[in-house]
Design a protein around this motif. Structure first.
Motif, PDB file in Angstrom:
ATOM      1  N   GLY A  53       0.782  -1.231   0.000  1.00  0.00           N
ATOM      2  CA  GLY A  53       0.000   0.000   0.000  1.00  0.00           C
ATOM      3  C   GLY A  53       0.811   1.277   0.000  1.00  0.00           C
ATOM      4  N   LYS A  54       2.118   1.194  -0.249  1.00  0.00           N
ATOM      5  CA  LYS A  54       2.978   2.384  -0.197  1.00  0.00           C
ATOM      6  C   LYS A  54       2.576   3.412  -1.254  1.00  0.00           C
ATOM      7  CE  LYS A  54       6.797   0.185  -0.943  1.00  0.00           C
ATOM      8  NZ  LYS A  54       6.139  -1.126  -1.235  1.00  0.00           N
ATOM      9  N   SER A  55       2.409   2.941  -2.498  1.00  0.00           N
ATOM     10  CA  SER A  55       2.060   3.871  -3.584  1.00  0.00           C
ATOM     11  C   SER A  55       0.675   4.462  -3.372  1.00  0.00           C
ATOM     12  CB  SER A  55       2.130   3.155  -4.938  1.00  0.00           C
ATOM     13  OG  SER A  55       3.460   2.776  -5.241  1.00  0.00           O
ATOM     14  N   SER A  56      -0.245   3.661  -2.847  1.00  0.00           N
ATOM     15  CA  SER A  56      -1.594   4.175  -2.562  1.00  0.00           C
ATOM     16  C   SER A  56      -1.540   5.263  -1.500  1.00  0.00           C
ATOM     17  CB  SER A  56      -2.503   3.035  -2.102  1.00  0.00           C
ATOM     18  OG  SER A  56      -2.701   2.088  -3.141  1.00  0.00           O
ATOM     19  N   LEU A  57      -0.720   5.060  -0.489  1.00  0.00           N
ATOM     20  CA  LEU A  57      -0.566   6.067   0.553  1.00  0.00           C
ATOM     21  C   LEU A  57       0.003   7.357  -0.030  1.00  0.00           C
ATOM     22  CD1 LEU A  57      -0.480   7.092   3.471  1.00  0.00           C
ATOM     23  CD2 LEU A  57       1.692   5.870   3.763  1.00  0.00           C
ATOM     24  N   LEU A  58       1.008   7.227  -0.897  1.00  0.00           N
ATOM     25  CA  LEU A  58       1.610   8.413  -1.494  1.00  0.00           C
ATOM     26  C   LEU A  58       0.594   9.173  -2.343  1.00  0.00           C
ATOM     27  CD1 LEU A  58       4.618   9.380  -1.284  1.00  0.00           C
ATOM     28  CD2 LEU A  58       4.850   8.670  -3.664  1.00  0.00           C
ATOM     29  N   LYS A  59      -0.228   8.448  -3.095  1.00  0.00           N
ATOM     30  CA  LYS A  59      -1.229   9.095  -3.944  1.00  0.00           C
ATOM     31  C   LYS A  59      -2.291   9.808  -3.107  1.00  0.00           C
ATOM     32  CE  LYS A  59      -0.693   6.029  -7.922  1.00  0.00           C
ATOM     33  NZ  LYS A  59      -1.288   4.949  -8.733  1.00  0.00           N
ATOM     34  N   ILE A  60      -2.638   9.243  -1.966  1.00  0.00           N
ATOM     35  CA  ILE A  60      -3.599   9.905  -1.083  1.00  0.00           C
ATOM     36  C   ILE A  60      -3.007  11.209  -0.544  1.00  0.00           C
ATOM     37  CG2 ILE A  60      -4.757   9.739   1.162  1.00  0.00           C
ATOM     38  CD1 ILE A  60      -5.163   6.754   0.575  1.00  0.00           C
ATOM     39  N   ILE A  61      -1.746  11.166  -0.123  1.00  0.00           N
ATOM     40  CA  ILE A  61      -1.100  12.378   0.377  1.00  0.00           C
ATOM     41  C   ILE A  61      -1.025  13.429  -0.732  1.00  0.00           C
ATOM     42  CG2 ILE A  61       1.055  13.341   1.278  1.00  0.00           C
ATOM     43  CD1 ILE A  61       1.533  10.668   2.685  1.00  0.00           C
ATOM     44  N   ALA A  62      -0.780  12.964  -1.957  1.00  0.00           N
ATOM     45  CA  ALA A  62      -0.669  13.883  -3.099  1.00  0.00           C
ATOM     46  C   ALA A  62      -2.012  14.437  -3.541  1.00  0.00           C
ATOM     47  CB  ALA A  62      -0.002  13.174  -4.264  1.00  0.00           C
ATOM     48  N   SER A  81      -2.940  21.060  -1.086  1.00  0.00           N
ATOM     49  CA  SER A  81      -3.217  21.284  -2.511  1.00  0.00           C
ATOM     50  C   SER A  81      -2.400  22.449  -3.052  1.00  0.00           C
ATOM     51  CB  SER A  81      -4.710  21.573  -2.712  1.00  0.00           C
ATOM     52  OG  SER A  81      -4.991  21.837  -4.074  1.00  0.00           O
ATOM     53  N   GLY A  82      -1.742  22.218  -4.200  1.00  0.00           N
ATOM     54  CA  GLY A  82      -0.943  23.250  -4.829  1.00  0.00           C
ATOM     55  C   GLY A  82       0.451  23.402  -4.262  1.00  0.00           C
ATOM     56  N   ARG A  83       0.787  22.593  -3.266  1.00  0.00           N
ATOM     57  CA  ARG A  83       2.094  22.733  -2.625  1.00  0.00           C
ATOM     58  C   ARG A  83       2.944  21.475  -2.779  1.00  0.00           C
ATOM     59  NH1 ARG A  83       1.211  25.234   3.287  1.00  0.00           N
ATOM     60  NH2 ARG A  83      -0.450  23.681   3.517  1.00  0.00           N
ATOM     61  N   ILE A  84       2.514  20.553  -3.647  1.00  0.00           N
ATOM     62  CA  ILE A  84       3.180  19.262  -3.789  1.00  0.00           C
ATOM     63  C   ILE A  84       3.674  19.058  -5.214  1.00  0.00           C
ATOM     64  CG2 ILE A  84       2.778  16.762  -3.840  1.00  0.00           C
ATOM     65  CD1 ILE A  84       0.902  17.089  -1.500  1.00  0.00           C
ATOM     66  N   ILE A 149      12.925  13.217 -13.142  1.00  0.00           N
ATOM     67  CA  ILE A 149      13.395  13.790 -11.882  1.00  0.00           C
ATOM     68  C   ILE A 149      13.610  15.299 -12.033  1.00  0.00           C
ATOM     69  CG2 ILE A 149      15.341  13.845 -10.270  1.00  0.00           C
ATOM     70  CD1 ILE A 149      15.635  10.800 -10.870  1.00  0.00           C
ATOM     71  N   ALA A 150      14.214  15.695 -13.156  1.00  0.00           N
ATOM     72  CA  ALA A 150      14.412  17.129 -13.408  1.00  0.00           C
ATOM     73  C   ALA A 150      13.081  17.855 -13.491  1.00  0.00           C
ATOM     74  CB  ALA A 150      15.210  17.322 -14.698  1.00  0.00           C
ATOM     75  N   ARG A 151      12.083  17.231 -14.124  1.00  0.00           N
ATOM     76  CA  ARG A 151      10.743  17.840 -14.220  1.00  0.00           C
ATOM     77  C   ARG A 151      10.136  18.039 -12.832  1.00  0.00           C
ATOM     78  NH1 ARG A 151       6.844  13.997 -17.146  1.00  0.00           N
ATOM     79  NH2 ARG A 151       7.160  12.924 -15.166  1.00  0.00           N
ATOM     80  N   THR A 152      10.322  17.070 -11.945  1.00  0.00           N
ATOM     81  CA  THR A 152       9.797  17.186 -10.583  1.00  0.00           C
ATOM     82  C   THR A 152      10.486  18.310  -9.827  1.00  0.00           C
ATOM     83  OG1 THR A 152       9.345  14.797 -10.555  1.00  0.00           O
ATOM     84  CG2 THR A 152       9.409  15.929  -8.429  1.00  0.00           C
ATOM     85  N   LEU A 153      11.813  18.361  -9.920  1.00  0.00           N
ATOM     86  CA  LEU A 153      12.563  19.398  -9.220  1.00  0.00           C
ATOM     87  C   LEU A 153      12.312  20.787  -9.813  1.00  0.00           C
ATOM     88  CD1 LEU A 153      15.965  17.516  -8.774  1.00  0.00           C
ATOM     89  CD2 LEU A 153      14.194  17.882  -7.054  1.00  0.00           C
ATOM     90  N   TYR A 154      11.986  20.837 -11.081  1.00  0.00           N
ATOM     91  CA  TYR A 154      11.719  22.122 -11.739  1.00  0.00           C
ATOM     92  C   TYR A 154      10.583  22.878 -11.040  1.00  0.00           C
ATOM     93  CZ  TYR A 154      10.135  25.476 -15.250  1.00  0.00           C
ATOM     94  OH  TYR A 154       9.753  26.627 -15.888  1.00  0.00           O
ATOM     95  N   GLU A 155       9.616  22.151 -10.485  1.00  0.00           N
ATOM     96  CA  GLU A 155       8.431  22.768  -9.895  1.00  0.00           C
ATOM     97  C   GLU A 155       8.734  23.580  -8.633  1.00  0.00           C
ATOM     98  OE1 GLU A 155       5.263  22.858 -11.136  1.00  0.00           O
ATOM     99  OE2 GLU A 155       6.273  22.056 -12.913  1.00  0.00           O
ATOM    100  N   ARG A 156       9.821  23.270  -7.953  1.00  0.00           N
ATOM    101  CA  ARG A 156      10.226  24.009  -6.745  1.00  0.00           C
ATOM    102  C   ARG A 156       9.098  24.105  -5.716  1.00  0.00           C
ATOM    103  NH1 ARG A 156      14.042  28.655  -9.603  1.00  0.00           N
ATOM    104  NH2 ARG A 156      12.316  28.835 -11.060  1.00  0.00           N
ATOM    105  N   ARG A 157       8.415  22.996  -5.490  1.00  0.00           N
ATOM    106  CA  ARG A 157       7.344  22.960  -4.496  1.00  0.00           C
ATOM    107  C   ARG A 157       7.933  22.687  -3.117  1.00  0.00           C
ATOM    108  NH1 ARG A 157       3.638  25.596  -7.327  1.00  0.00           N
ATOM    109  NH2 ARG A 157       2.847  24.433  -9.114  1.00  0.00           N
ATOM    110  N   PRO A 158       7.270  23.127  -2.046  1.00  0.00           N
ATOM    111  CA  PRO A 158       7.798  22.903  -0.702  1.00  0.00           C
ATOM    112  C   PRO A 158       7.675  21.455  -0.229  1.00  0.00           C
ATOM    113  CG  PRO A 158       5.679  24.021  -0.585  1.00  0.00           C
ATOM    114  CD  PRO A 158       6.072  23.999  -2.026  1.00  0.00           C
TER     115      PRO A 158
END
Length: 251
Positions: A53-62, A81-84, A149-158
């Motif tokens: 259930g790790k991925s399911s937990l991550l998707k719920i948090i997201a 919302s909007g900060r992830i 990974i670069a796309r994820t880091l590009y967002e600069r979310r907290p």
């Protein structure tokens, strides 16, 4: 100091508070009574057997899936919302966009002007600056993962959530990208799913194991020192052995 670190250092990132979370599909309970708080600026590694259930937990948090019970909220009492920034197991690159365009796709979809300098900096850091105009079909699996990974880091979310982001990389590239992620996420709250105990011990301030049927979260394992830790760090080796015992016991 990078632009990402300079920007995020100005604001304290929110922590994540998971309270009494449960997920059920019909009569099957995947997990229940999950309670954990990830403090501001912490990097947490989440481990557990496949299917627990790790991925399911991550998707719920997201905010990409809904729990059957419980809540997820920021430590400041506000919605996440909007900060992830979220990175799943698949790279999900758009095949008709080149590497640079894929990295900046979030800005493009929001109608914002892409920050080409920041994108090119990240591409250089992940070793793809020479492939910035290449289409995904021309990349190896590891290159595609680095672009994601670069796309994820590009967002600069907290808050950054990552689901096995380094799994497709060879050992040397993986170590380099782990170091980069640890540097760029130093002022973020981060949650990483991994099946690699060494990776978890190198990157996490704390490690948590999800196990059982229904699954529950074990007590956090704290590792001294700051990530990224050297692979031969005595604390890393000790914690890696402890994790292997825990994971073997719950298989």
């Amino acid at each position: 100091m990078s632009a990402a670190v300079e920007t995020s250092a100005l604001l304290k990132p929110p922590g994540i508070v998971v309270k009494d979370l449960a997920l059920r599909f019909g009569q099957q309970t995947i997990f229940e009574h999950l309670n954990v708080e990830i403090k501001s600026g912490e990097f947490i590694a989440l481990l557990g057997a496949s299917g627990v259930g790790k991925s399911s937990l991550l998707k719920i948090i997201a905010g990409l899936a809904k729990p059957s019970a419980g809540t997820v909220i920021g430590s400041d009492g506000k919605s996440l919302s909007g900060r992830i920034a979220y990175m799943g197991q698949q790279d999900l690159l758009f095949p008709w966009l080149n590497v640079r365009e894929n990295v900046t796709v979030g800005a493009r979809m929001r109608g914002e002007k892409a920050d080409a300098a920041w994108a090119d900096h990240l591409l250089e850091q992940v070793g793809l600056n020479a492939r910035a105009t290449a289409l995904p079909a021309a990349l190896s699996g590891g290159m595609r993962q680095r672009a994601a990974i670069a796309r994820t880091l590009y967002e600069r979310r907290p808050i950054v959530l990552m689901d096995e982001p380094f799994s497709a990389l060879d050992a040397l590239t993986r170590a380099k990208i782990q170091d980069l992620a640890a540097e760029l996420l130093v002022n973020c709250t981060a949650l990483l799913i991994t099946h690699d105990p060494l990776e978890a011990c190198r990157l996490g301030h704390h490690l948590v194991v999800l196990s059982g049927h229904p699954a529950r979260l074990g007590a956090p394992i704290t590792i001294s020192g700051l990530p990224p830790r050297a692979p031969d760090n005595p604390e890393v080796l000790k914690s890696q052995g402890q994790l292997m015992r825990l994971l073997t016991e719950h298989e």
